[in-house]
Design a protein around this motif. Structure first.
Motif, PDB file in Angstrom:
ATOM      1  N   GLY A  36       0.760  -1.123   0.009  1.00  0.00           N
ATOM      2  CA  GLY A  36      -0.086   0.012   0.045  1.00  0.00           C
ATOM      3  C   GLY A  36       0.778   1.258   0.001  1.00  0.00           C
ATOM      4  N   GLY A  37       0.239   2.587   0.251  1.00  0.00           N
ATOM      5  CA  GLY A  37       0.703   3.613   0.351  1.00  0.00           C
ATOM      6  C   GLY A  37       0.095   4.287  -1.192  1.00  0.00           C
ATOM      7  N   LYS A  38      -0.158   5.408  -1.075  1.00  0.00           N
ATOM      8  CA  LYS A  38      -0.888   6.241  -2.045  1.00  0.00           C
ATOM      9  C   LYS A  38      -0.573   5.931  -3.517  1.00  0.00           C
ATOM     10  N   GLY A  39       0.788   5.903  -3.788  1.00  0.00           N
ATOM     11  CA  GLY A  39       1.391   5.854  -5.134  1.00  0.00           C
ATOM     12  C   GLY A  39       1.262   4.336  -5.505  1.00  0.00           C
ATOM     13  N   VAL A  40       1.495   3.525  -4.739  1.00  0.00           N
ATOM     14  CA  VAL A  40       1.492   2.049  -4.885  1.00  0.00           C
ATOM     15  C   VAL A  40      -0.004   1.667  -5.242  1.00  0.00           C
ATOM     16  N   HIS A  47      -2.436  -0.905 -13.184  1.00  0.00           N
ATOM     17  CA  HIS A  47      -2.052  -2.089 -13.637  1.00  0.00           C
ATOM     18  C   HIS A  47      -3.375  -3.044 -13.887  1.00  0.00           C
ATOM     19  N   GLY A  48      -4.302  -2.880 -13.087  1.00  0.00           N
ATOM     20  CA  GLY A  48      -5.638  -3.699 -13.081  1.00  0.00           C
ATOM     21  C   GLY A  48      -6.454  -3.253 -14.299  1.00  0.00           C
ATOM     22  N   LEU A  49      -6.299  -2.425 -14.875  1.00  0.00           N
ATOM     23  CA  LEU A  49      -6.975  -1.581 -15.995  1.00  0.00           C
ATOM     24  C   LEU A  49      -6.146  -1.818 -17.155  1.00  0.00           C
ATOM     25  N   GLY A  50      -5.149  -2.511 -17.303  1.00  0.00           N
ATOM     26  CA  GLY A  50      -4.264  -2.991 -18.310  1.00  0.00           C
ATOM     27  C   GLY A  50      -3.346  -1.801 -18.857  1.00  0.00           C
ATOM     28  N   HIS A  51      -3.100  -0.801 -17.742  1.00  0.00           N
ATOM     29  CA  HIS A  51      -2.025   0.396 -18.377  1.00  0.00           C
ATOM     30  C   HIS A  51      -0.585  -0.009 -18.045  1.00  0.00           C
ATOM     31  N   GLU A  52       0.273   0.159 -18.969  1.00  0.00           N
ATOM     32  CA  GLU A  52       1.607   0.138 -18.479  1.00  0.00           C
ATOM     33  C   GLU A  52       2.203   0.964 -17.432  1.00  0.00           C
ATOM     34  N   VAL A  53       2.696   0.388 -16.382  1.00  0.00           N
ATOM     35  CA  VAL A  53       2.834   1.177 -15.306  1.00  0.00           C
ATOM     36  C   VAL A  53       4.241   0.688 -14.589  1.00  0.00           C
ATOM     37  N   THR A  54       4.905   1.599 -13.890  1.00  0.00           N
ATOM     38  CA  THR A  54       6.051   1.244 -13.016  1.00  0.00           C
ATOM     39  C   THR A  54       5.801   1.986 -11.454  1.00  0.00           C
ATOM     40  N   ALA A  55       5.901   1.226 -10.912  1.00  0.00           N
ATOM     41  CA  ALA A  55       6.016   1.844  -9.134  1.00  0.00           C
ATOM     42  C   ALA A  55       7.390   2.023  -8.726  1.00  0.00           C
ATOM     43  N   ARG A  66       8.367  -7.299   1.674  1.00  0.00           N
ATOM     44  CA  ARG A  66       7.111  -7.832   1.385  1.00  0.00           C
ATOM     45  C   ARG A  66       6.043  -6.892   0.710  1.00  0.00           C
ATOM     46  N   ILE A  67       6.303  -5.583   0.565  1.00  0.00           N
ATOM     47  CA  ILE A  67       5.702  -4.617  -0.412  1.00  0.00           C
ATOM     48  C   ILE A  67       6.320  -5.198  -1.848  1.00  0.00           C
ATOM     49  N   GLU A  68       7.427  -5.232  -1.930  1.00  0.00           N
ATOM     50  CA  GLU A  68       8.084  -5.540  -3.184  1.00  0.00           C
ATOM     51  C   GLU A  68       7.417  -7.018  -3.783  1.00  0.00           C
ATOM     52  N   GLU A  69       7.530  -7.877  -2.793  1.00  0.00           N
ATOM     53  CA  GLU A  69       7.059  -9.270  -3.210  1.00  0.00           C
ATOM     54  C   GLU A  69       5.696  -9.248  -3.506  1.00  0.00           C
ATOM     55  N   GLY A  70       4.741  -8.336  -2.854  1.00  0.00           N
ATOM     56  CA  GLY A  70       3.415  -8.328  -2.967  1.00  0.00           C
ATOM     57  C   GLY A  70       3.152  -7.769  -4.350  1.00  0.00           C
ATOM     58  N   VAL A  76       2.740  -6.249 -11.183  1.00  0.00           N
ATOM     59  CA  VAL A  76       3.098  -4.676 -11.161  1.00  0.00           C
ATOM     60  C   VAL A  76       4.721  -4.635 -10.993  1.00  0.00           C
ATOM     61  N   PRO A  77       5.206  -4.036 -12.294  1.00  0.00           N
ATOM     62  CA  PRO A  77       6.372  -3.898 -12.200  1.00  0.00           C
ATOM     63  C   PRO A  77       6.884  -2.729 -11.260  1.00  0.00           C
ATOM     64  N   ALA A  78       8.084  -2.883 -10.528  1.00  0.00           N
ATOM     65  CA  ALA A  78       8.363  -1.994  -9.231  1.00  0.00           C
ATOM     66  C   ALA A  78       9.791  -1.840  -9.335  1.00  0.00           C
ATOM     67  N   SER A  79      10.664  -0.494  -9.014  1.00  0.00           N
ATOM     68  CA  SER A  79      11.770  -0.401  -8.950  1.00  0.00           C
ATOM     69  C   SER A  79      12.059   0.482  -7.621  1.00  0.00           C
ATOM     70  N   PHE A  80      12.134  -0.102  -6.412  1.00  0.00           N
ATOM     71  CA  PHE A  80      12.255   0.708  -5.212  1.00  0.00           C
ATOM     72  C   PHE A  80      13.698   0.756  -4.721  1.00  0.00           C
ATOM     73  N   THR A  81      14.010   1.843  -4.167  1.00  0.00           N
ATOM     74  CA  THR A  81      15.319   2.037  -3.568  1.00  0.00           C
ATOM     75  C   THR A  81      15.434   1.576  -1.998  1.00  0.00           C
TER      76      THR A  81
END
Length: 307
Positions: A36-40, A47-55, A66-70, A76-81
């Protein structure tokens, strides 16, 4: 690609408790655990609507993993520091009313913030729209959103509160999306239309204020527009603002005219209210909701009425 930025993400637990009794033992009917978190949440809706997105964002400790694994499990593609501090948790109790408990988040070091900025610039260079959402964890500069907006070649949507919102206006975001409380706190005025004008004067390209049952009031190049359902939806409003931001981001990326952009965003926010979990929508419900949204020009502002 739409890039969402969540500098203070959370591992979000939602408890469904039909009859909450504070001060007593409560039995939980269902538990939903999601990143969670607003941007997530924005990223999950898109992503659920089929748009290309990166968190993107900051994540640390067991909760951060666990956030990244979730997100990975949801596709959902993700790139967290990574940070040395433990990412926060939030607890939402959904019963007759909705109660939310938000932890403050971990302290972020200067080195961690610099590392995030380097990765952010690479991601933002490939984005059609950037969405900056939510609170700032301790250690992140209070004007972080202004800096991120300036570094983004793409148009930016800003959804924040308090000082991060006020200072973020210096980055001249394309769209600012406060709710009624955030708008009043940022401007010091109670009248939404007056508050919206103040945010425009302070640097926002457009302002979309979510006003609960009254829908949204938006200052746009088409004038001052109001978009609202024929009747409010009941359910869990947690995350409806994030779904609204997702709809605005999708409409901006697709180049939709403002009336259509607002109609889609309001329908998406209403759809999210029907879900017990923030960041999730049932796309099959959108056509019926879209038919119930009216968009009109506020009196005294030159633009067409769109019904």
């Amino acid at each position: 690609m739409i890039l969402t930025v969540t500098l203070n993400p959370a591992l979000d637990d939602t408890y469904e408790v039909p009859d909450v009794r504070f001060g007593e033992v409560n039995r939980v009917a269902a538990v939903h655990r999601r990143p969670g978190g607003k941007g997530v949440n924005v990223a999950r809706v898109l992503h659920g609507l089929g748009h290309e997105v990166t968190a993107a964002g900051l994540a640390g400790g067991v909760a951060g993993r666990r956030i990244e694994e979730g997100l990975a499990s949801l596709g959902v593609p993700a790139s967290f520091t990574r940070t040395s501090g433990e990412s926060r948790r939030t607890v939402t109790v959904v019963g007759a009313e909705v109660t939310v408990f938000n932890e403050p988040g971990p302290a972020v070091t200067g080195e961690e913030w610099a590392a995030f900025l380097g990765g952010y610039e690479r991601l933002a260079g490939d984005a059609a729209v950037v969405v900056l959402s939510g609170s700032l964890p301790p250690g992140v500069p209070p004007d972080a959103y202004a800096e991120l907006a300036r570094r983004a070649p793409a148009p930016v949507i800003l959804d924040a509160d308090g000082e991060p919102l006020r200072l973020g206006l210096a980055g001249r975001p394309a769209v600012v999306k406060p709710n009624a409380g955030e708008l009043a706190r940022a401007t010091g005025v109670r009248d939404p239309a007056a508050g919206i004008r103040l945010l425009r004067d302070a640097g926002a390209g457009a302002v979309v204020a979510s006003l609960g049952a009254d829908g949204v009031l938006a200052w746009t190049p088409d004038g001052l527009l109001r978009a609202a359902l024929d009747r409010p939806e009941t359910g869990n409003p947690t995350g409806s603002g994030d779904a609204l931001a997702a709809g605005l981001a999708a409409g901006l990326a697709e180049g939709l005219p403002w009336p259509e952009r607002l109609r889609n965003a309001v329908a998406l926010a209403a759809c999210s209210v029907r879900s017990p979990v923030a960041g999730e929508v049932d796309a099959g419900e959108l056509p019926a909701l879209l038919s119930r949204v009216a968009v009109r020009t506020e009196e005294g502002h030159a633009a067409r009425s769109h019904e």
